[in-house]
Write an enzyme that holds these catalytic residues in place. Sequence first.
Site, PDB file in Angstrom:
ATOM      1  N   GLN A  45       0.843  -1.188   0.000  1.00  0.00           N
ATOM      2  CA  GLN A  45       0.000   0.000   0.000  1.00  0.00           C
ATOM      3  C   GLN A  45       0.882   1.243   0.000  1.00  0.00           C
ATOM      4  OE1 GLN A  45      -1.998  -0.958   3.730  1.00  0.00           O
ATOM      5  NE2 GLN A  45      -3.922  -1.105   2.605  1.00  0.00           N
TER       6      GLN A  45
ATOM      7  N   ASP B 180       0.722   3.761   1.691  1.00  0.00           N
ATOM      8  CA  ASP B 180      -0.068   4.079   2.872  1.00  0.00           C
ATOM      9  C   ASP B 180       0.465   5.318   3.571  1.00  0.00           C
ATOM     10  OD1 ASP B 180      -2.131   3.540   4.507  1.00  0.00           O
ATOM     11  OD2 ASP B 180      -1.263   1.761   5.432  1.00  0.00           O
TER      12      ASP B 180
ATOM     13  N   HIS C  33      -6.645   7.595   7.188  1.00  0.00           N
ATOM     14  CA  HIS C  33      -5.888   6.628   6.374  1.00  0.00           C
ATOM     15  C   HIS C  33      -6.015   7.119   4.953  1.00  0.00           C
ATOM     16  CE1 HIS C  33      -6.491   3.327   9.460  1.00  0.00           C
ATOM     17  NE2 HIS C  33      -7.486   4.126   9.756  1.00  0.00           N
TER      18      HIS C  33
END
Length: 648
Positions: free
Chosen positions: A385, A387, A519
């Site tokens: 990811q 992320d 997130h």
Amino acid sequence: MIKITFPDNKVREYESGINGYDIAKSLSNSLAQEILSISVNDELWDISRPINIDASIKLFKWEQTEGKHAFWHSSAHILAEAIEFYYPGTKFGIGPVIENGFYYDVDLPEGIILTDNDLPKIEQKILELSRTKCVFVREDISKAEALDFFTKKNDPLKLELINELEDGTITLYKQGNFTDLCRGPHLPDSSFIKAVKLLSLAGAYWRGNEKNKQLTRIYGITFPKQKLLEEYLILLEEAKKRDHRKIGKELELFAFSQKVGAGLPLWLPKGAMLRERLEQFLKKVQKKYGYLPVITPHIGQKELYVTSGHYAKYGADSFQPIHTPAEDEEFLLKPMNCPHHCEIYKLKPHSYRDLPIRFAEFGTVYRYEQSGELHGLTRVRSFTQDDAHIFCRPDQLKEEFLKVIDIVLYIFKTLEFKDFTSQISLRDPNNKEKYIGSDENWEKAESAIIEAAAEKGLNTVVELGEAAFYGPKLDFMVKDALGRKWQLGTIQVDYNLPERFELEYMGSDNTKHRPVMIHRAPFGSMERFVAVLIEHTAGKFPLWLTPEQAVILPISEKYNEYAKKVENLLNNCDIRTLIDDRNEKIGKKIRDNELKRIPYLLIVGEKEEQTETIAVRKQSEGDKGSMTIEDFTNLIKKEVDEMLEEHN
RNA sequence: GCCGAUGUAGCUCAGUGGUAGAGCACUUCCUUGGUAAGGAAGGGGUCAUGGGUUCAACUCCCAUCAUUGGCUCCA
């Protein structure tokens, strides 16, 4: 007489009882031939159904979704009739229209299994039935009559559906020997259907619930002209050519190994180069937006995920815990990066002045997807990811959302994703208990997202009840070559993890407060993003991203030395260049390198060697003439700069 | 996980109950060619894996693994 109002607000009078077909015919004969369905006061009707009241109408042809809808719906009934002909006793589930065609879910008699080989004969039967010009007859009946009819027919699936319907709204449609529970509308008769293709067979649980019986689903598509079917099949073939699994293999980007394991992608050198470049690109953007890099391990103690709640929610669907020589010690492969990032946040106290804090990591996570869910690079068990977790004050939410949306839009713009949609997922207002966090916070977060999306001019769909239990979110979706929708970027508000990890900051009032987490992953995962990028570009990646930017093609071996010199010069200017010095004619080398989707082919022969130039050939454009190496490097640099140019 | 299909050379795919084939790719040789396929020769496969049936299995049967279409489109 009744008054019929047309879409252009013109009103004409007709005799009561006239139907859509005759109205169309009164306008023009050719129009009447093409009309498939009609809306009467915004309700979809058969064009053969008599109209007895004043109404405003719209007429629909094949070109309109409403027209296709009636066409395919009727086709589904003919498919059912064909199946009943070959397999008497079949019980019928639902047979709806889908984006491209229709399907019918059927419960075949005991012991009968359909295979692809059975499809052609069913297709033939459908065409045969179509040619008989079977009329679709609509019939209004009571619930009791409907129950009686399907009890006699012994079709429990239909009975289940009828039991959920209200009395007085039930209609049957009958054509030939087949009668189905159906809301309609339908074509006047079956002769409209001129071409049919049954596309695939699949198992499908009754009503999509895996606890229910599995039925056989038959997918098909029909057309009013044979030519349209042929065009559609060509389109499918074209789409297949863009499939990222095929191109990924051809261009040696990634692979899978049975021995390594299903769903665990291996990035080959060229794919890895491409991915690294994407990562560098995003890292640079993130740096500008104030993200701080972190790196965390691929495993974590089970306790970490118990705290985060992931163990309770996903534990059963993840890989089995890893045990160590120490007793009672258990580790999990990380299914998410956020718990690790929360622990980093907790390492020291934070002041409200420090926020927002943005931790970013290309974090590889592992999830045990069901075997049937695996699909190329888009559904895997190990993926990375892009992320980041933003820890901020509630009043900073909107500001942060605006910034993340900016990053997503910049990426989409740079990579020329023009056809994307975004979805705002909010709480179900009637079921507020199932969400964590205060009402006030939710309202704040939801309006922050809505406002931020509106300010950035996003074309959004709002879905109530689609939010995660821990917070609302904003997702970005694009379609792949086969029209399947994939979620890429996501931005999610989270009230849960700060609570579970007891994250805090010191407010201006000198008391402790809880931060909010966001997130976000603009690519989503590198695997899925690269897959969609492959299909989007058909493997012709943008110049700045592609593994090899130029290949030098010497006309013959005599010019290999000059080619080597050019290669060195270009590589020194950071232009990724190779030489194709195979003993082949120039036409062959051009063909092979075009197929490898190399953006620039540089042909060098006697003329070029003498004048210290290269003959430039651009991918799918052809010969661009000769230029000096310096001109070429400038050309490439300019092209790359233009692509990466930032917007404000 | 469940239902259907598939698994043969690096790739794309033919094929048969009796020792395995094509095209491309690869190697060597000829050719030294100017913008999408020059020619010749050659190497390469435990026919996914494990069982079973058979005198004989890549082929038939069973299981496993992997790939693949679907399992959210509500009469």
